[in-house]
Design a protein around this motif. Structure first.
Motif, mmCIF file in Angstrom:
data_model
loop_
_atom_site.group_PDB
_atom_site.id
_atom_site.type_symbol
_atom_site.label_atom_id
_atom_site.label_comp_id
_atom_site.label_asym_id
_atom_site.label_seq_id
_atom_site.Cartn_x
_atom_site.Cartn_y
_atom_site.Cartn_z
ATOM 1 N N ARG A 482 0.155 -0.717 12.296
ATOM 2 C CA ARG A 482 1.222 -0.091 12.403
ATOM 3 C C ARG A 482 1.847 0.478 11.331
ATOM 4 N NH1 ARG A 482 4.356 1.456 17.405
ATOM 5 N NH2 ARG A 482 3.860 -0.629 18.309
ATOM 6 N N ALA A 483 2.618 1.558 11.032
ATOM 7 C CA ALA A 483 2.932 1.978 9.419
ATOM 8 C C ALA A 483 4.430 2.575 9.970
ATOM 9 C CB ALA A 483 1.797 3.308 9.103
ATOM 10 N N MET A 484 4.700 2.526 8.966
ATOM 11 C CA MET A 484 6.095 3.088 8.774
ATOM 12 C C MET A 484 6.337 3.704 7.718
ATOM 13 S SD MET A 484 8.817 0.557 11.210
ATOM 14 C CE MET A 484 9.792 2.229 11.637
ATOM 15 N N ASN A 485 7.308 5.134 6.743
ATOM 16 C CA ASN A 485 7.590 5.178 5.295
ATOM 17 C C ASN A 485 9.141 5.436 5.980
ATOM 18 O OD1 ASN A 485 6.902 8.058 6.057
ATOM 19 N ND2 ASN A 485 4.827 7.285 6.380
ATOM 20 N N ARG A 486 9.650 5.881 5.298
ATOM 21 C CA ARG A 486 11.040 6.666 4.839
ATOM 22 C C ARG A 486 11.351 7.411 3.500
ATOM 23 N NH1 ARG A 486 14.231 5.203 0.919
ATOM 24 N NH2 ARG A 486 15.054 3.558 0.694
ATOM 25 N N ASN A 487 11.891 8.908 3.485
ATOM 26 C CA ASN A 487 11.979 9.453 2.448
ATOM 27 C C ASN A 487 13.080 10.247 2.280
ATOM 28 O OD1 ASN A 487 10.484 10.615 -0.103
ATOM 29 N ND2 ASN A 487 11.569 12.358 0.349
ATOM 30 N N PHE A 488 14.395 9.744 1.046
ATOM 31 C CA PHE A 488 15.435 10.107 1.481
ATOM 32 C C PHE A 488 15.349 10.995 0.098
ATOM 33 C CE2 PHE A 488 19.680 9.401 -0.574
ATOM 34 C CZ PHE A 488 20.384 10.191 1.034
ATOM 35 N N ARG A 489 16.142 11.986 0.155
ATOM 36 C CA ARG A 489 16.021 12.942 -1.435
ATOM 37 C C ARG A 489 17.006 14.007 -1.016
ATOM 38 N NH1 ARG A 489 11.604 16.134 -0.951
ATOM 39 N NH2 ARG A 489 12.279 17.049 0.720
ATOM 40 N N PHE A 490 18.510 13.722 -1.849
ATOM 41 C CA PHE A 490 19.426 14.233 -1.625
ATOM 42 C C PHE A 490 19.758 15.463 -3.302
ATOM 43 C CE2 PHE A 490 20.759 11.058 -4.812
ATOM 44 C CZ PHE A 490 21.642 11.933 -6.123
ATOM 45 N N THR A 491 19.699 16.645 -2.980
ATOM 46 C CA THR A 491 19.751 17.670 -4.123
ATOM 47 C C THR A 491 21.396 17.878 -3.998
ATOM 48 O OG1 THR A 491 18.527 18.373 -3.597
ATOM 49 C CG2 THR A 491 19.329 19.645 -4.426
ATOM 50 N N GLY A 492 22.559 18.267 -4.894
ATOM 51 C CA GLY A 492 23.755 18.167 -5.429
ATOM 52 C C GLY A 492 23.737 19.079 -6.758
ATOM 53 N N THR A 493 24.042 20.762 -6.092
ATOM 54 C CA THR A 493 23.679 22.079 -6.872
ATOM 55 C C THR A 493 25.984 22.208 -7.525
ATOM 56 O OG1 THR A 493 22.210 22.750 -6.232
ATOM 57 C CG2 THR A 493 23.376 24.344 -7.601
ATOM 58 N N THR A 494 26.496 22.280 -8.892
ATOM 59 C CA THR A 494 27.460 23.015 -8.751
ATOM 60 C C THR A 494 27.305 24.470 -9.954
ATOM 61 O OG1 THR A 494 28.653 20.754 -8.636
ATOM 62 C CG2 THR A 494 29.746 22.161 -9.936
ATOM 63 N N SER A 495 28.178 24.863 -9.139
ATOM 64 C CA SER A 495 28.057 26.003 -10.654
ATOM 65 C C SER A 495 29.259 27.284 -10.885
ATOM 66 C CB SER A 495 27.037 27.002 -9.646
ATOM 67 O OG SER A 495 27.852 27.633 -8.691
ATOM 68 N N VAL A 496 29.474 27.729 -11.444
ATOM 69 C CA VAL A 496 30.887 28.592 -11.822
ATOM 70 C C VAL A 496 30.160 29.955 -12.081
ATOM 71 C CG1 VAL A 496 33.175 29.372 -13.827
ATOM 72 C CG2 VAL A 496 31.877 27.232 -13.394
ATOM 73 N N ASN A 497 31.008 30.790 -10.577
ATOM 74 C CA ASN A 497 29.775 32.094 -11.288
ATOM 75 C C ASN A 497 30.708 33.408 -11.139
ATOM 76 O OD1 ASN A 497 27.210 31.214 -9.141
ATOM 77 N ND2 ASN A 497 29.700 29.720 -8.706
ATOM 78 N N TYR A 498 30.599 34.824 -11.817
ATOM 79 C CA TYR A 498 31.477 35.678 -11.982
ATOM 80 C C TYR A 498 31.513 36.648 -11.980
ATOM 81 C CZ TYR A 498 34.584 38.390 -14.716
ATOM 82 O OH TYR A 498 35.530 39.473 -15.114
ATOM 83 N N ASN A 499 31.098 38.075 -10.822
ATOM 84 C CA ASN A 499 31.398 38.982 -10.879
ATOM 85 C C ASN A 499 32.522 39.852 -11.160
ATOM 86 O OD1 ASN A 499 29.428 38.245 -9.596
ATOM 87 N ND2 ASN A 499 30.985 37.082 -7.736
ATOM 88 N N ALA A 500 31.837 41.328 -11.850
ATOM 89 C CA ALA A 500 32.896 42.870 -11.579
ATOM 90 C C ALA A 500 31.970 43.960 -12.443
ATOM 91 C CB ALA A 500 33.367 41.680 -13.409
ATOM 92 N N THR A 501 33.079 44.047 -11.812
ATOM 93 C CA THR A 501 32.369 46.138 -12.461
ATOM 94 C C THR A 501 33.515 46.593 -13.635
ATOM 95 O OG1 THR A 501 32.048 46.302 -10.244
ATOM 96 C CG2 THR A 501 31.994 48.504 -11.513
ATOM 97 N N PHE A 502 32.537 46.857 -14.826
ATOM 98 C CA PHE A 502 34.093 48.473 -15.810
ATOM 99 C C PHE A 502 33.099 49.244 -15.903
ATOM 100 C CE2 PHE A 502 33.110 43.516 -16.450
ATOM 101 C CZ PHE A 502 34.896 43.015 -16.216
ATOM 102 N N GLY A 503 34.229 50.384 -15.208
ATOM 103 C CA GLY A 503 33.159 51.318 -15.549
ATOM 104 C C GLY A 503 32.186 51.683 -14.480
ATOM 105 N N LYS A 504 30.819 52.169 -15.978
ATOM 106 C CA LYS A 504 29.488 51.798 -15.100
ATOM 107 C C LYS A 504 29.151 50.908 -15.211
ATOM 108 C CE LYS A 504 28.729 56.733 -16.714
ATOM 109 N NZ LYS A 504 28.391 57.768 -17.484
ATOM 110 N N HIS A 505 29.871 50.209 -15.554
ATOM 111 C CA HIS A 505 28.646 47.949 -15.948
ATOM 112 C C HIS A 505 29.026 47.397 -14.738
ATOM 113 C CE1 HIS A 505 28.328 49.914 -20.377
ATOM 114 N NE2 HIS A 505 29.530 50.140 -20.196
ATOM 115 N N GLU A 506 27.988 46.598 -14.710
ATOM 116 C CA GLU A 506 29.069 45.652 -13.269
ATOM 117 C C GLU A 506 28.145 44.398 -14.263
ATOM 118 O OE1 GLU A 506 25.899 46.324 -9.872
ATOM 119 O OE2 GLU A 506 25.928 48.268 -10.320
ATOM 120 N N ILE A 507 28.161 43.368 -14.064
ATOM 121 C CA ILE A 507 28.315 42.010 -14.181
ATOM 122 C C ILE A 507 27.735 40.675 -13.357
ATOM 123 C CG2 ILE A 507 30.228 41.454 -15.778
ATOM 124 C CD1 ILE A 507 27.712 39.882 -18.001
ATOM 125 N N SER A 508 27.058 40.369 -13.134
ATOM 126 C CA SER A 508 27.231 39.083 -12.448
ATOM 127 C C SER A 508 26.984 37.875 -13.085
ATOM 128 C CB SER A 508 26.270 38.955 -11.106
ATOM 129 O OG SER A 508 25.607 39.215 -11.011
#
Length: 980
Positions: A482-508
């Motif tokens: 009889r074999a038992m196992n458990r696996n627990f994994r957590f992932t946390g991601t935090t970000s600051v994001n920016y999208n903009a268009t300036f004339g012929k320019h676009e940036i993200s």
């Protein structure tokens, strides 16, 4: 005076009118044409100017329009762009419909989405609908042939069996080569697909090169699969029910063993080892018992799924319940799976937040496979004599090898007893939970914050019982582990994001911080002495000093590791033609020593959208043409790495103690993948034909390598180190064409082909032999290394071998071994076609793997003449005798040699993977019975295979078909989908 007042009034009126005309405010809302929900982030631009805005979280917008401007343009990735004349309107509401062509070109990286036309990475989108309809217990098997550069080989036919998936070859000799799987931003374990429902998947994206995988740093070294699950849609609640019922059978067996008459005849030629009388031999020659029919069956598959979606613009949900019951073609084996999922998304002013939960339980019954154990029932169909039956006329098991031995007269275990009296149960509980919070900052258009957290929890329980009546359980009167196992994994991601268009320019751009932690625990015990009839823990006899044979064995293990990362992405575009993608990441892993915990990775890619140039835009034949190039690095922090010495349990003179088990190496560091990629994407004839060509080079340096050391220095024979280099170079080509596209009839064909050359560039020591393979500079990983078999000397009947100088000899010498091919197909791909007419649709997919060679150890065990007590391959009937001199089977008594090219099989194959015929009912007809949609279909899996491989199934993994093969299933299924 009156005249002056009148003039003042007229002047004020015209001034006010002029001011209003110069700059007036337009408001409105942009919604989805499909479900009416508000669309955030839609670009609202004023045609002919550089001015514009983006819609808010709920889809609303407000923009000031100059008097000279007459048109607003609404655009969003994956939706049809719409232009609206302003006229005298002050409120303009727009509903945008899906652009199916653009939608397929949106790349979901797991952290964000980016329009493929602006992205330099090598990616592929796999149809989640095609994956969902295929009745595999582990969904990764349905990925075969679906994308260039992705090799998927079934790792056996047991229901729920995980496939072996590789993206652009094997990059590591001793490290991990499995791709990363991401679901809704959270890493999931590839070994747990048996408890996941592919019917919940919305999209599957494959990331292959450094720009696309670089955002995952050390986790993306072997490529990434990004899976997003279905989300809710605003509107009236919609309910869908999906049902499948089918059956599975065995594939064709190309490894033919003797029947009873042939085996008895052969035994008599070899001196009648069992001493059969004439009457006995005549009687036994007529038995022809089928061990295949005894152990295999026609198996049933049944699936049910019910799902619901609905809500309003502020709150949407998706929920599903699913059940799968898949019997295995080997009796007693099978998989039962229960899953539930709920996704909720909410919008409150500038906030968006959501929660996703999946729970699953799977109950899987296995049998031993891919081995040469006598106790493996699957070996009985090869080894057990055809004149020996499983059960006697009175219903008792045949134990002609001796009462209470569990063996047949040949000494082989009775395979039926091994299968039906023993059991191997595997139960898994799987939980995945994700949550996110997103805030769009009102003061700065395009700036938003997002945090995403999730957990992946897996709990496994295995119970393996060996009955006291079978040959392997007699000595200790039964065994229960009889074999038992458990696996627990957590992932946390935090970000600051920016999208903009300036004339012929676009940036993200985005700046991210990420934390991953994994915790694994296991425990196992083995009990003995099942004398009271129970087959669970209640049957165990406690071990004591006077009954040491019953003393139980216990074991346990634990592991923790973590990864901390900081990374940034920048995507820049100019004039809608030129684009730049940059990724920079710094990873810290707990798997390395203090001096090597941190590593930097990065990538850069560029795109030239040539079809936007004036000199190409006027070429009507060309619909789109894009050139792209990328280069970057990712890392591999592997598994089971030991930067510090490890100690294990031991005992000395009856006293527990510690002993060094791994020497450790504080200088151990990351494997580094450096990948260069050049790609061309094109479509012609108004997008009727489109395709992609990729050329890449992937080098993995600082290989995880167990370097041999002098054991006299510390008792260890090797130490984990970083030596060596492996290179994968290849070319990938995909093409899709709409041959016929009319209102009622369409015919589409597509195909993809990949060529990957794997080569070991450097090793600390060359020609390292392991069994039938060798690690050698200039050759692929998994290269076969054997002595060339040159046939049989017609005068002596002895085997002939080819020496290194090309001459023939009857003397076997391991020094004459040469390199052959590899089990990793260098050339593979898939072909598809789909026809539809008046509600009917017919589709087919064929896959191929070419250039594979495998060592057939299953064949080895039934052509070895020293095993003639058991059943044998029919080719042995053609062995050399004084009257049969022209043959390739040596004489009996000639020393048998297993490590020769005689046992190399061409394992290339073509396979009809899937054929589906369906009918979709007319929506107007369904309205009369208050049904929204309905479709019925029949499909077949693995219907036929073209191969020279001698065995059940060429789709075996590893360099050798070891034995006890559980082949891939031949399946036929009826399906029904209804929407309310």
């Amino acid at each position: 005076m009156k005249k002056n007042l009148l003039m003042t009034f007229v002047l004020a009126f015209f001034t006010l009118t002029s001011l209003i005309a110069q700059d007036r405010k337009i408001t409105g809302k942009v919604t989805s044409a499909e479900d009416g929900s508000g669309l955030p982030g839609v670009t609202v631009s004023i045609k002919g100017t550089n001015k514009g805005t983006q819609t808010n979280v709920d889809g609303s917008y407000s923009v000031s329009v100059p008097s000279a401007s007459t048109t607003l343009v609404f655009s969003f990735v994956g939706l049809n762009t719409q232009s609206v004349s302003v006229g005298n309107q002050s409120v303009i509401n727009v509903a945008l419909s899906t652009d199916s062509r653009q939608l397929s070109e949106v790349v979901v990286t797991g952290y964000s989405s980016i329009q493929k036309r602006t992205f330099s990475g090598a990616t592929a989108n796999i149809s989640s609908k095609e994956v969902a309809k295929q009745p595999f217990g582990s969904f990764d098997q349905a990925l075969q042939g679906a994308a260039t550069g992705v090799s998927v080989m079934a790792n056996g036919g047991q229901p729920g069996q995980q496939a072996v998936v590789r993206i652009r070859g094997n990059g590591s000799i001793n490290g991990v080569n499995t791709p990363l799987f991401i679901m809704d931003g959270v890493e999931i374990s590839a070994a747990d697909f048996q408890t996941m429902n592919q019917g919940d998947f919305e999209s599957i994206e494959v990331l292959k090169d450094a720009v696309s995988t670089g955002i995952y740093g050390s986790r993306g070294a072997n490529g990434v699969f990004v899976i997003t699950t279905k989300r809710g849609k605003a509107g009236q609640v919609q309910i869908n029910y999906d049902y499948q019922l089918g059956q599975s059978t065995m594939p064709e067996d190309r490894l033919i063993v003797m029947n009873s008459e042939e085996k008895i005849k052969y035994e008599l030629q070899r001196g009648n080892p069992y001493g059969w009388s004439k009457a006995e031999s005549d009687s036994l020659s007529k038995v022809n018992f089928s061990w295949r029919d005894e152990l295999f069956r026609t198996a049933k598959t049944e699936q049910h799924q019910i799902s619901a979606t609905g809500g309003n613009e502020a709150s949407k949900f998706y929920a599903s319940l699913a059940y799968m019951d898949q019997e295995g073609i080997v009796k007693t084996t099978g998989l039962k799976r229960y899953t539930v999922r709920a996704n909720v998304d909410n919008t409150v002013k500038n906030f968006k937040f959501g929660l996703g939960i999946q729970g699953g339980f799977s109950d899987r019954t296995n049998t031993s496979e891919a081995n040469t154990f006598l106790s493996s029932p699957l070996n009985a169909i090869r080894w057990s004599n055809p004149y020996e039956v499983a059960q006697l006329p009175d219903g008792s098991y045949n134990q002609s090898g001796g009462a209470g031995t569990g063996q047949l007269g040949s000494g082989q275990p009775n395979g039926a007893m091994e299968l039906f009296l023993n059991y191997n149960f595997n139960k898994q509980i799987k939980g995945i939970a994700t949550s996110y919070l997103e805030y769009h900052i009102p003061a700065v258009k395009g700036l938003f914050l997002r945090t995403n957290w999730g957990v992946d929890y897996t709990q496994n329980e295995n119970a393996a019982f060996t009955d006291p009546r079978v040959s392997g359980g007699i000595a200790r009167q039964g065994i229960l582990t009889r074999a038992m196992n458990r696996n627990f994994r957590f992932t946390g991601t935090t970000s600051v994001n920016y999208n903009a268009t300036f004339g012929k320019h676009e940036i993200s751009a985005g700046v991210f911080g990420e934390l991953i932690k994994n915790d694994f625990r296991s425990f196992q015990f083995t009990g003995y002495g099942f004398t009271n009839g129970f087959t669970n823990e209640a049957g165990i006899t406690p071990g004591t000093a006077t009954t040491p044979n019953y003393i139980p064995a216990v074991a346990g293990n634990g592991e923790q590791y973590g990864l901390m990362s900081a990374f940034a992405t920048v995507n820049y575009g100019y004039d809608g033609k030129y684009f730049l993608n940059v990724v920079a990441r710094r990873d810290g892993s707990s798997r390395f020593g203090l001096n090597n915990k941190w590593a930097n990775f990065g990538s850069v890619g560029a795109v030239w959208l040539a079809s936007e140039e004036a000199f190409i835009r006027d070429i009507a034949f060309i619909s789109s043409l894009k050139f792209r190039a990328s280069y970057g690095t990712t890392g591999n922090n592997g598994a089971d790495l030991y930067p510090i010495p490890q100690f294990g349990r031991t005992s000395y003179a009856g006293v527990g103690a510690w002993t060094p088990s791994v020497p450790g190496n504080p200088s151990l560091t990351w494997e580094i993948n450096s990948t260069a990629n050049i790609g061309v994407d094109f479509s012609v004839m108004k997008n009727r034909i489109n395709g992609t060509v990729e050329v890449y080079s992937r080098n993995t340096t600082d290989q995880f390598y167990n370097l041999p050391v002098d054991p006299s220095a510390g008792g260890f024979t090797s130490i984990q180190s970083n030596f060596g280099e492996v290179q994968n170079q290849g070319i990938e080509f995909s093409l899709n064409a709409d041959i016929i596209k009319t209102g009622s009839f369409t015919w589409n064909i597509g195909g993809n082909i990949s060529y990957n050359k794997n080569e070991i560039v450097a090793l600390p020591q060359d020609n390292v032999i392991s069994g039938v393979t060798v690690l050698s500079k200039g050759s692929p990983i998994n290269t076969l290394f054997l002595v060339p078999f040159a046939g049989v000397d017609p005068e002596t009947g002895n085997a002939l071998y080819t020496k290194l100088d090309g001459t023939k000899t009857q003397t076997f010498n391991v020094a004459d071994k040469i390199k052959y091919g590899t089990s990793d197909a260098p050339l593979f791909g898939g072909l598809t076609t789909r026809l539809s007419y008046a509600g009917f649709d017919l589709s087919a997919q064929a896959n191929f793997f070419l250039g594979r060679e495998m060592y057939n150890n299953d064949l080895n065990n039934i052509i070895n003449p020293t095993y003639y007590w058991d059943n044998m391959h029919i080719s042995v009937l053609n062995e050399w005798t004084p009257t049969n001199k022209i043959t390739d089977v040596p004489r009996p008594g000639n020393p048998y040699r297993a490590q020769t090219s005689r046992l190399i099989d061409d394992a290339s194959f073509w396979r009809l993977r899937n054929v589906t015929l369906g009918y979709t009912f007319n929506a107007n007809t369904l309205k009369k019975i208050k049904v929204r949609s309905a479709r019925v279909f029949v499909q077949g899996q693995n219907l036929f295979t073209i191969t020279k491989f001698r065995g059940f199934d060429p789709e075996a993994t590893g360099t050798s078909l070891t034995g006890a093969q559980y082949p891939s299933l031949v399946q036929t299924t009826f399906g029904l989908s209804i929407g309310f």
